[in-house]
Design a protein around this motif. Structure first.
Motif, PDB file in Angstrom:
ATOM      1  N   ILE A   1       0.848  -1.179   0.000  1.00  0.00           N
ATOM      2  CA  ILE A   1       0.000   0.000   0.000  1.00  0.00           C
ATOM      3  C   ILE A   1       0.892   1.240   0.000  1.00  0.00           C
ATOM      4  N   GLY A   2       0.648   2.129  -0.945  1.00  0.00           N
ATOM      5  CA  GLY A   2       1.459   3.341  -1.047  1.00  0.00           C
ATOM      6  C   GLY A   2       2.907   3.052  -1.357  1.00  0.00           C
ATOM      7  N   ALA A   3       3.176   1.993  -2.110  1.00  0.00           N
ATOM      8  CA  ALA A   3       4.554   1.593  -2.407  1.00  0.00           C
ATOM      9  C   ALA A   3       4.665   1.138  -3.854  1.00  0.00           C
ATOM     10  N   ASN A   4       5.810   1.405  -4.457  1.00  0.00           N
ATOM     11  CA  ASN A   4       6.086   0.999  -5.832  1.00  0.00           C
ATOM     12  C   ASN A   4       7.498   0.424  -5.886  1.00  0.00           C
ATOM     13  N   PRO A   5       7.707  -0.746  -5.271  1.00  0.00           N
ATOM     14  CA  PRO A   5       9.075  -1.247  -5.067  1.00  0.00           C
ATOM     15  C   PRO A   5       9.862  -1.517  -6.333  1.00  0.00           C
ATOM     16  N   THR A   6       9.223  -1.916  -7.425  1.00  0.00           N
ATOM     17  CA  THR A   6      10.000  -2.221  -8.621  1.00  0.00           C
ATOM     18  C   THR A   6      10.694  -0.981  -9.172  1.00  0.00           C
TER      19      THR A   6
ATOM     20  N   PRO B   1      -6.774   8.591  -3.560  1.00  0.00           N
ATOM     21  CA  PRO B   1      -5.728   9.093  -2.666  1.00  0.00           C
ATOM     22  C   PRO B   1      -6.332   9.720  -1.407  1.00  0.00           C
ATOM     23  N   GLY B   2      -5.751   9.399  -0.262  1.00  0.00           N
ATOM     24  CA  GLY B   2      -6.228   9.962   0.997  1.00  0.00           C
ATOM     25  C   GLY B   2      -7.255   9.116   1.720  1.00  0.00           C
ATOM     26  N   THR B   3      -7.661   7.979   1.119  1.00  0.00           N
ATOM     27  CA  THR B   3      -8.684   7.132   1.759  1.00  0.00           C
ATOM     28  C   THR B   3      -8.084   5.852   2.336  1.00  0.00           C
ATOM     29  N   ASP B   4      -6.786   5.879   2.602  1.00  0.00           N
ATOM     30  CA  ASP B   4      -6.097   4.671   3.080  1.00  0.00           C
ATOM     31  C   ASP B   4      -6.704   4.159   4.390  1.00  0.00           C
TER      32      ASP B   4
ATOM     33  N   VAL C   1     -16.611   5.595  -0.516  1.00  0.00           N
ATOM     34  CA  VAL C   1     -15.665   6.671  -0.229  1.00  0.00           C
ATOM     35  C   VAL C   1     -14.335   6.411  -0.929  1.00  0.00           C
ATOM     36  N   CYS C   2     -13.901   5.142  -0.900  1.00  0.00           N
ATOM     37  CA  CYS C   2     -12.621   4.776  -1.524  1.00  0.00           C
ATOM     38  C   CYS C   2     -12.714   4.695  -3.043  1.00  0.00           C
ATOM     39  N   GLY C   3     -13.927   4.600  -3.561  1.00  0.00           N
ATOM     40  CA  GLY C   3     -14.107   4.514  -5.000  1.00  0.00           C
ATOM     41  C   GLY C   3     -13.791   3.155  -5.580  1.00  0.00           C
ATOM     42  N   VAL C   4     -14.007   2.082  -4.787  1.00  0.00           N
ATOM     43  CA  VAL C   4     -13.720   0.721  -5.244  1.00  0.00           C
ATOM     44  C   VAL C   4     -14.903  -0.186  -4.923  1.00  0.00           C
ATOM     45  N   GLU C   5     -14.859  -1.396  -5.454  1.00  0.00           N
ATOM     46  CA  GLU C   5     -15.907  -2.365  -5.161  1.00  0.00           C
ATOM     47  C   GLU C   5     -15.709  -2.951  -3.765  1.00  0.00           C
ATOM     48  N   ALA C   6     -16.798  -3.095  -3.026  1.00  0.00           N
ATOM     49  CA  ALA C   6     -16.721  -3.642  -1.670  1.00  0.00           C
ATOM     50  C   ALA C   6     -16.166  -5.069  -1.683  1.00  0.00           C
ATOM     51  N   ASP C   7     -16.470  -5.815  -2.759  1.00  0.00           N
ATOM     52  CA  ASP C   7     -16.000  -7.198  -2.818  1.00  0.00           C
ATOM     53  C   ASP C   7     -14.481  -7.275  -2.893  1.00  0.00           C
ATOM     54  N   LEU C   8     -13.850  -6.279  -3.538  1.00  0.00           N
ATOM     55  CA  LEU C   8     -12.387  -6.244  -3.589  1.00  0.00           C
ATOM     56  C   LEU C   8     -11.805  -6.103  -2.191  1.00  0.00           C
ATOM     57  N   ILE C   9     -12.429  -5.249  -1.382  1.00  0.00           N
ATOM     58  CA  ILE C   9     -11.962  -5.050  -0.007  1.00  0.00           C
ATOM     59  C   ILE C   9     -12.106  -6.341   0.779  1.00  0.00           C
ATOM     60  N   ARG C  10     -13.221  -7.028   0.607  1.00  0.00           N
ATOM     61  CA  ARG C  10     -13.445  -8.288   1.332  1.00  0.00           C
ATOM     62  C   ARG C  10     -12.418  -9.347   0.930  1.00  0.00           C
ATOM     63  N   ARG C  11     -12.179  -9.450  -0.378  1.00  0.00           N
ATOM     64  CA  ARG C  11     -11.213 -10.446  -0.851  1.00  0.00           C
ATOM     65  C   ARG C  11      -9.810 -10.152  -0.329  1.00  0.00           C
TER      66      ARG C  11
ATOM     67  N   THR D   1      -1.454  14.300   5.881  1.00  0.00           N
ATOM     68  CA  THR D   1      -1.695  14.905   7.195  1.00  0.00           C
ATOM     69  C   THR D   1      -2.059  13.834   8.217  1.00  0.00           C
ATOM     70  N   CYS D   2      -2.573  12.699   7.728  1.00  0.00           N
ATOM     71  CA  CYS D   2      -2.924  11.587   8.617  1.00  0.00           C
ATOM     72  C   CYS D   2      -1.910  10.453   8.501  1.00  0.00           C
ATOM     73  N   GLY D   3      -0.652  10.778   8.127  1.00  0.00           N
ATOM     74  CA  GLY D   3       0.350   9.748   7.889  1.00  0.00           C
ATOM     75  C   GLY D   3       0.610   8.860   9.089  1.00  0.00           C
ATOM     76  N   THR D   4       0.711   9.453  10.281  1.00  0.00           N
ATOM     77  CA  THR D   4       0.965   8.652  11.489  1.00  0.00           C
ATOM     78  C   THR D   4      -0.199   7.702  11.749  1.00  0.00           C
ATOM     79  N   GLU D   5      -1.428   8.191  11.558  1.00  0.00           N
ATOM     80  CA  GLU D   5      -2.610   7.339  11.761  1.00  0.00           C
ATOM     81  C   GLU D   5      -2.642   6.209  10.731  1.00  0.00           C
ATOM     82  N   ASN D   6      -2.209   6.503   9.501  1.00  0.00           N
ATOM     83  CA  ASN D   6      -2.132   5.441   8.492  1.00  0.00           C
ATOM     84  C   ASN D   6      -1.203   4.315   8.949  1.00  0.00           C
TER      85      ASN D   6
END
Length: 679
Positions: free
Chosen positions: A391-396, A438-441, A488-498, A521-526
């Motif tokens: 999450i929030g990473a692009n290691p390659t 972005p921002g809905t982590d 709020v996140c703009g994604v399908e709920a089933d993706l979150i469940r999976r 601004t909410c980085g520590t909470e993330n």
């Protein structure tokens, strides 16, 4: 893992079951000749040079792909084996268009070494027809060259590119003695999927693939290899600077399998980006600004001026009137000295570095959850992760060697969950790709934890034994409706469940993140919420399972460890604790703990603001470039221009140098001794 014993050339080798004969021989310091072998790829057995004898079995076997078995008696060298190897070499040389006796690869070509060792006759089976030069896939590439006349078509570069780097840029074209390495449809290398990692250069046994910049700067046998640590990202790759002592110049970079956290792999920066060390633009002489222009000065004059002016401004405006910025690209030793300089003669905790603007939420969030703001697992453990949660990473791209370890895990069957609005390489290869806004982590992670609790997938034993305030946490998480969160996140709920189920049931699972979730601004909470997710599922405190921040610069971790922070001494000990201050006062031979400042200092960005308003009169910056990298650049540059005394220690005249009153030349990673602490 079960261990077996076998006899190799009279030596007893005790090795894990599944070890090849070549590996078993290496374990007892017996080196079997080979051309097409590399421990990071599946054995090719194409060169046949690694043949050995097994007692009780006729003929010979290739040791690179023959598994060792208990009780085996192996002979790696005798007259018959030597004769076979000589014949194999002569067959290879019959299609090799370069004569070993005239080749300039001396000292860097295993084919040449073995030809001399076994007395191979280059002309025994005739010589190939002259090669007609033609453009090849690397002709127009600025980094690499490919010489088909030196290529023995072993396939190692092709295999490495496909299996280790997973770039699949190289292949073969044509047949027989006309066969060559190329790209798909012979397109130029820089237009292919090549990542210019240099892996093909490092595995090539004959030097057919080489660095163009190294040509003419010295043969391998003339170069001195100096081990060091890569100066770019936080992976901390071990590499060797190949130095021509006569020229006092780095010619190229190498690394070996088994070396450091990178296991002999490098990215394009680690392999090629070292020219800056020899740049004519390097700062070499101290510069002092007078009447708006710099003039050269001696070291004695510059150091005396800096010391005098810092004392004057400290005494006139108090210790809070001066500040110091350390560097995440400098060594642990240098960062330790900078924080000591600020706190003892400076009398201030105004000491910081760039981690405050990138990974400070990691230090704060993970320290609150686990007691330490660092990765909970080693890079070596990544290959054994069963569910990778990015999450929030692009290691390659940002941490390519970590990306290679993740690819290794995927080849072993790992599931990959990527939470990223972008279509990165990892996202394209993910089993589950969540393109949240972005921002809905936090909303996303809370929804995952809601589903885990709903399904009863939490690790109940871990929760009962280890967690605090769990009921309040449960009530809070269950108040988040998954369908609402998905909207709020703009994604399908089933993706979150999976994703939640895959992570919770992974054996083991591990979380990886970078600035994509900390620079909010909410980085520590993330960060704290990712720790909550790991603890809820018991995915922490065991091998290959945990929460892993991938540090950005090469010594972000070390600079923080060394106490180059406004609120913490070395080892993350708070400056506000009188007992800790007393211990440091004693260690630093101070007469009283009261000599150490007892309240936190300013962060890096706060220092720049205060410098512009006059609250800070002197700012000493080591190896940072706020005029180019800080947020609100116009405001930052305005503040730097208004300050009274700006001292910059750097290796180049950076954007910040324009505003400096004194420029002190620094030394690069290649010119000093010290340590870095990798991610």
């Amino acid at each position: 893992m079960k261990t077996i014993d076998l006899i190799i050339d009279g030596k007893t080798a005790s090795v894990p079951e599944g070890t090849t004969l070549l590996e078993a021989a290496a374990a007892v310091q017996i080196d079997i000749p080979r051309l097409c072998y590399d421990p990071r790829v599946e054995p090719l057995a194409s060169c046949r040079l690694c043949v050995v004898k097994l007692a009780g079995r006729p003929g010979m076997v290739t040791s690179c792909n023959t598994a060792a078995a208990a009780g085996m008696r192996v002979t790696t060298e005798d007259e018959e084996i030597a004769a076979v190897r000589k014949g194999i070499l002569e067959l290879i040389l019959s299609e090799h268009r370069v004569s070993c006796t005239s080749c300039d690869q001396e000292g860097d070509c295993r084919l040449q070494d073995y030809a001399y060792r076994y007395g191979a006759d280059e002309a025994r089976f005739g010589r190939p027809p002259p090669y007609v030069p033609r453009p090849n896939y690397a002709t127009t590439n600025k980094g690499l060259s490919y010489d088909p006349t030196k290529c023995i078509r072993c396939g190692l570069c092709v295999k490495f590119c496909a299996d280790v780097q997973m770039a699949e840029a190289l292949t073969f074209t044509r047949r027989g003695e006309t066969m060559e390495v190329t790209t798909a449809f012979d397109i130029p290398l820089h237009e292919s999927t090549c990542e210019l990692c240099g892996g093909c250069v490092r595995v090539c046994p004959t030097g057919a693939i080489r660095e163009k910049a190294a040509r003419g700067l010295g043969r391998a046998r003339d170069l001195i290899k100096v081990p060091t640590t890569c100066t770019y990202c936080g992976v901390g790759c071990t590499l060797e600077l190949n130095v021509n002592p006569g020229l006092n110049r780095i010619v190229r970079v190498t690394t070996q399998p088994g070396m450091g956290s990178n296991d002999g792999n490098l990215c394009v920066k680690g392999h090629f980006a070292f020219d800056f060390t020899h740049s004519p633009e390097r700062l070499k002489t101290p510069l002092i600004k007078e009447n708006g222009a710099f003039r050269e000065a001696s070291w004695d004059e510059a150091i005396a001026l800096v010391g005098r002016r810092l004392r004057e401004l400290r005494d006139l405006h108090g210790p809070e009137g001066i500040a110091f910025q350390s560097s995440c690209r400098c060594t642990n030793e240098e960062n330790y000295l900078m924080q000591k300089l600020a706190r003892i003669p400076g009398g201030t905790n105004n000491i910081d570095q760039c981690a405050t603007t990138c990974h400070a939420p990691t230090v704060a969030g993970l320290a609150a959850a686990f007691g330490s703001g660092a990765m909970t697992n080693s890079i070596e453990e990544i290959k054994n992760v069963q569910t990778l949660f990015l999450i929030g990473a692009n290691p390659t791209e940002a941490h390519p060697i970590v990306g290679l370890e993740m690819k290794k895990a995927m080849r072993r069957g790992a599931r990959l969950i990527v939470c990223d609005p972008r279509e990165t390489w990892m996202a394209r290869h993910a089993h589950i790709h969540i393109k949240h806004r972005p921002g809905t982590d936090n909303m996303l992670v809370n929804a995952m934890m809601h589903h885990i609790l709903d399904r009863g997938l939490q690790n109940r034993a871990f929760v009962e034994e280890r967690l605090e305030n769990f009921e309040a946490f449960r009530a809070n998480v269950l108040s988040v409706d998954i369908e609402q969160a998905a909207a709020v996140c703009g994604v399908e709920a089933d993706l979150i469940r999976r994703a939640a189920e895959a992570y919770a049931t992974g054996t083991p699972s591990s979380i990886f993140y970078t600035l994509g979730i900390t620079e909010h601004t909410c980085g520590t909470e993330n960060v704290q919420n990712l720790a909550n997710l790991a603890m809820l599922c018991g995915q922490i405190g065991k091998e290959s399972s945990g929460v892993n921040p991938l540090r950005g610069q090469n010594n972000v971790q070390g600079a923080c460890d060394m106490g180059a922070l406004p609120n913490l001494y070395p080892g993350y000990q708070p400056v506000t604790d009188p007992q800790i201050a007393a211990r440091f006062a004693q260690a630093w031979a101070l007469s009283s703990p009261l000599e150490l400042p007892a309240h936190p200092g300013l962060t890096a960005t706060e220092m720049v603001d205060a410098f512009g308003t006059g609250a800070i009169r002197a700012l000493y910056i080591l190896g940072e470039d706020p005029a180019l990298t800080d947020p609100e650049l116009n405001h930052t540059r305005h503040s730097l221009a208004r300050g009274e005394l700006l001292i910059l220690q750097e290796i180049f005249p950076t954007a910040t140098a324009e505003f400096a009153d004194v420029l002190l030349p620094g030394v690069s990673f290649a010119e000093k001794a010290g340590t870095f602490t990798n991610t």
